[in-house]
Design a protein around this motif. Structure first.
Motif, PDB file in Angstrom:
ATOM      1  N   ALA A 248       0.832  -1.203   0.000  1.00 53.26           N
ATOM      2  CA  ALA A 248       0.000   0.000   0.000  1.00 53.26           C
ATOM      3  C   ALA A 248       0.867   1.254   0.000  1.00 53.26           C
ATOM      4  N   LEU A 249       1.948   1.242   0.755  1.00 57.75           N
ATOM      5  CA  LEU A 249       2.858   2.390   0.774  1.00 57.75           C
ATOM      6  C   LEU A 249       3.530   2.586  -0.582  1.00 57.75           C
TER       7      LEU A 249
ATOM      8  N   ILE B 189       3.271   5.898  -2.931  1.00 56.05           N
ATOM      9  CA  ILE B 189       4.468   6.604  -3.390  1.00 56.05           C
ATOM     10  C   ILE B 189       4.465   6.716  -4.904  1.00 56.05           C
ATOM     11  N   GLY B 190       4.106   5.652  -5.582  1.00 55.19           N
ATOM     12  CA  GLY B 190       4.034   5.687  -7.046  1.00 55.19           C
ATOM     13  C   GLY B 190       3.009   6.691  -7.538  1.00 55.19           C
TER      14      GLY B 190
ATOM     15  N   ASN C 132       3.373  14.307  -9.117  1.00 52.91           N
ATOM     16  CA  ASN C 132       4.446  15.293  -9.092  1.00 52.91           C
ATOM     17  C   ASN C 132       4.971  15.554 -10.498  1.00 52.91           C
ATOM     18  N   GLU C 133       5.197  14.499 -11.260  1.00 55.58           N
ATOM     19  CA  GLU C 133       5.678  14.659 -12.639  1.00 55.58           C
ATOM     20  C   GLU C 133       4.658  15.392 -13.498  1.00 55.58           C
ATOM     21  N   LYS C 134       3.380  15.079 -13.298  1.00 53.12           N
ATOM     22  CA  LYS C 134       2.316  15.735 -14.060  1.00 53.12           C
ATOM     23  C   LYS C 134       2.282  17.227 -13.752  1.00 53.12           C
TER      24      LYS C 134
END
Length: 175
Positions: free
Chosen positions: A82-83, A87-88, A94-96
């Protein structure tokens, strides 16, 4: 769906799962020489409300309990998975956002490093020679103002002395 369990039952299930992992590691080292058919795929450990099951091939831990309709096993959620998923997701967001920020037009137009004009409205003008020699004068209070101040102070002093005398009489008991 996981049925609702009390925190103590969940804690005991997690503790049993940790014990099974530890015991499974010891047993795996000893059982490597035995064929998979002799070892079995699942390791079971009793807990107060059922059984904890460890799948020796996949490492999945499940809690099994006997409900009114029969035995049912539910996988214990893997916190690490789940973590990693969260994170993914955050990295993708963030990239978007970085790509959207890079695609925006700059908000400041013109040259940023441009010098300020000679008549800067924020800069204070230098004082002239005649203004630099001026001094600030504060008018003194008049005699009437001094008399009013003195009468106020005298009245305040009298009240303070009267209050002290009353307090002294109260303490000595001569009321």
């Amino acid at each position: 769906m996981c049925p609702a369990t009390s925190p103590s039952k969940f804690a005991s299930s997690v503790a049993a799962a940790a014990l099974l992992f530890w015991l499974g590691g010891i047993a795996a080292g000893a059982a490597q020489s035995m064929p998979a058919t002799e070892n079995g795929r699942y390791a079971l450990s009793p807990v107060p409300d059922g059984v904890v099951r460890l799948d020796s091939r996949t490492g999945v831990v499940s809690t099994c309990s006997n409900s009114g309709a029969g035995w049912a096993c539910y996988e214990v959620p893997d916190e690490r998975a789940a973590l990693d998923a969260e994170i993914g997701r955050l990295e993708a967001d963030n990239e978007k956002l970085r790509a959207e920020l890079a695609a925006r037009e700059p908000t400041v137009t013109g040259k940023v490093e441009e010098a300020l004009p000679k008549t800067d409205s924020l800069k204070k003008p230098e004082p002239k020679a005649a203004e630099g020699e001026r001094k600030i004068e504060i008018p003194l209070p008049s005699d009437r103002d001094m008399d009013r101040m003195m009468s106020f102070l005298e009245q305040a002093w009298r009240r303070l002395v009267e209050m002290a005398n009353r307090m002294q009489k109260d303490v000595t008991g001569k009321i």
